[in-house]
Design an enzyme around this catalytic site. Structure first.
Site, PDB file in Angstrom:
ATOM      1  N   LYS A 118       0.848  -1.192   0.000  1.00 28.71           N
ATOM      2  CA  LYS A 118       0.000   0.000   0.000  1.00 28.71           C
ATOM      3  C   LYS A 118       0.883   1.240   0.000  1.00 28.71           C
ATOM      4  CE  LYS A 118      -0.502  -0.346   4.985  1.00 28.71           C
ATOM      5  NZ  LYS A 118      -1.127   0.371   6.058  1.00 28.71           N
ATOM      6  N   ARG A 138      -9.998  -0.081  15.747  1.00 26.70           N
ATOM      7  CA  ARG A 138      -9.931   0.782  14.566  1.00 26.70           C
ATOM      8  C   ARG A 138     -10.922   0.250  13.535  1.00 26.70           C
ATOM      9  NH1 ARG A 138      -4.131   1.525  11.573  1.00 26.70           N
ATOM     10  NH2 ARG A 138      -4.652  -0.588  10.885  1.00 26.70           N
ATOM     11  N   TYR A 172      15.956  29.835   6.422  1.00 27.40           N
ATOM     12  CA  TYR A 172      14.781  30.557   6.913  1.00 27.40           C
ATOM     13  C   TYR A 172      14.792  30.634   8.439  1.00 27.40           C
ATOM     14  CZ  TYR A 172      12.587  30.144   2.306  1.00 27.40           C
ATOM     15  OH  TYR A 172      12.301  30.236   0.975  1.00 27.40           O
ATOM     16  N   MET A 185      11.893  24.014   0.824  1.00 26.35           N
ATOM     17  CA  MET A 185      11.056  23.196  -0.057  1.00 26.35           C
ATOM     18  C   MET A 185      11.893  22.304  -0.987  1.00 26.35           C
ATOM     19  SD  MET A 185       8.056  24.357  -2.681  1.00 26.35           S
ATOM     20  CE  MET A 185       6.903  24.960  -1.465  1.00 26.35           C
TER      21      MET A 185
HETATM   22  C1  LIG Z   1      -3.782  -4.432   8.283  1.00 27.01           C
HETATM   23  C2  LIG Z   1      -2.319  -4.355   8.056  1.00 27.01           C
HETATM   24  N1  LIG Z   1      -1.614  -5.483   7.915  1.00 27.01           N
HETATM   25  C3  LIG Z   1      -0.284  -5.478   7.717  1.00 27.01           C
HETATM   26  C4  LIG Z   1       0.420  -4.288   7.657  1.00 27.01           C
HETATM   27  C5  LIG Z   1       1.910  -4.320   7.475  1.00 27.01           C
HETATM   28  O1  LIG Z   1       2.534  -3.865   8.635  1.00 27.01           O
HETATM   29  P1  LIG Z   1       4.123  -3.741   8.743  1.00 27.01           P
HETATM   30  O2  LIG Z   1       4.518  -2.686   7.770  1.00 27.01           O
HETATM   31  O3  LIG Z   1       4.355  -3.333  10.146  1.00 27.01           O
HETATM   32  O4  LIG Z   1       4.673  -5.059   8.384  1.00 27.01           O
HETATM   33  C6  LIG Z   1      -0.263  -3.084   7.816  1.00 27.01           C
HETATM   34  C7  LIG Z   1       0.471  -1.818   7.784  1.00 27.01           C
HETATM   35  O5  LIG Z   1       0.128  -0.804   8.290  1.00 27.01           O
HETATM   36  C8  LIG Z   1      -1.673  -3.113   8.008  1.00 27.01           C
HETATM   37  O6  LIG Z   1      -2.377  -1.990   8.157  1.00 27.01           O
END
Ligand SMILES: Cc1ncc(COP(=O)(O)O)c(C=O)c1O
Length: 358
Positions: free
Chosen positions: A35, A131, A252, A300
């Site tokens: 992701k 969550r 800055y 920047m």
């Molecule tokens: C639901 C879920 N599974 C697995 C992972 C992977 O976690 P990590 O990067 O700590 O291995 C994440 C990452 O945020 C996650 O949200």
């Protein structure tokens, strides 16, 4: 290409880390969590590199899954946040994605799908993170309903709140509660993220989900995992050098003042590239085998580095912000954040260059 600001992605290191981690949890399948553009490394490139080694991929949202499929990535793609509207479920069915269903509205959308447009899903359980997920009590009937619809059991997934601490009682409780649900429902289980793969063997399940450690950053807060290799090296080059007298200030807000005659290198990377603006004076950078120190506020497009104590580099010399010589975890500590954030925030302006050592 004009400036030399780049994120070099070491494909061999990625494969090395992934096989190391999947070997630690070899009783189950391992999926690569890619992701947020593979935590800033480039999701399509990472998926192509890991395809021969992993059993599936996980992303956060449908758009990320579409990008992978359109790039020709086959096999299971789990969408961790699940659908935000019913149409995503129908699309998931067409494109063979596996959305994670974690609340009743999504379940209603799933039930409302025409049978031919109803995707297979995984279900998320809230074992304490609070969550996402169905409660431990409500998951039983959800699984029953799904099993009737699909004539097969779903995979159940949960997420650990404190897996990076290997002595954390809450994690032990989460694993215990989840295991009870798995025993009762007889479903396949997915619990472990990177810290759990490394530090909580009892959490290893049918599907393990590795992210940060695969990219070579440290997954545990108090213990080192020594064999991991940094995958991303973020580098830029020196675009100017100036000699300052005592009392001169840099950048800055005049936040850095020379306590002695000083040499300052201006480097072509800034917060618009994802280098954190809140890095303080003294944050290390690596230049020709030595450590320079950030001097003044991050701009920047540029940073200034105190190179008074190191051999004078030349304009055009490479500066490593993190990577092979400077751990992203150490820079993150200076910036008061975690490696995940630094990696994921590298902006699209920075080209990602995949390199194989061999
Ligand atoms: C639901 C879920 N599974 C697995 C992972 C992977 O976690 P990590 O990067 O700590 O291995 C994440 C990452 O945020 C996650 O949200």
């Amino acid at each position: 290409m004009s400036r030399q600001t780049q994120a070099i992605i070491d494909a061999d290191a990625l494969v090395h880390n992934f096989t190391l981690l999947s070997g630690m949890a070899s009783g189950g399948n391992t999926m690569a969590v890619i992701k947020a553009d593979a935590y800033g490394h480039g999701a399509v490139a990472v998926a192509r590199i890991l395809k021969p080694y992993c059993q599936g991929f996980a992303v956060a949202i449908t758009e990320e899954a579409i990008t992978l499929r359109e790039a020709g990535i086959e096999g299971p793609i789990v969408i961790l946040e699940g659908p935000h509207q019913q149409a995503e479920l129908e699309l998931a069915s067409d494109m063979h994605f596996i959305p994670v269903v974690h609340q009743h509205q999504q379940l209603a959308w799933l039930n409302a799908c025409a049978q031919a447009k109803r995707p297979k899903v995984w279900f998320k359980i809230d074992s304490g993170m609070h969550r996402l997920g169905f409660s431990l009590q409500e998951i039983g009937p959800v699984v029953k309903q799904y099993t009737t619809l699909f004539r097969e059991k779903p995979v159940l997934i949960t997420h650990l709140a404190c897996a990076d601490e290997t002595d954390n009682h809450f994690t032990a409780q989460q694993i215990h509660d989840f295991e009870n649900v798995i025993r009762e429902t007889q479903c396949a289980a997915s619990i472990a993220n990177s810290p759990a793969v490394v530090g909580w063997p009892q959490s290893h399940g049918d599907w393990n989900r590795v992210g940060i450690a695969m990219y070579g950053a440290q997954p545990l807060s108090k213990k080192n995992t020594p064999l991991l290799q940094p995958v991303m090296t973020l580098q830029a080059s020196i675009i100017a050098i100036r000699h300052l007298k005592q009392g001169d200030t840099v950048g800055y807000g005049q936040q850095w003042k020379a306590k002695r005659p000083s040499v300052i290198a201006t480097v072509g990377i800034g917060y618009a590239d994802g280098y954190p603006r809140h890095c303080p004076n003294g944050t290390p950078v690596y230049i020709n085998g030595y450590q320079g120190k950030l001097a003044g506020r991050v701009s920047m497009d540029m940073i200034s580095v105190d190179i008074t104590d190191i051999p004078l580099p030349a304009i055009g010399d490479t500066v490593e912000l993190w990577g092979k010589h400077l751990l992203v975890d150490d820079v993150a500590r200076c910036a008061g954040t975690i490696s995940y954030e630094l990696l994921a925030r590298i902006s699209p302006r920075v080209p990602r260059l995949v390199r194989w050592q061999s």
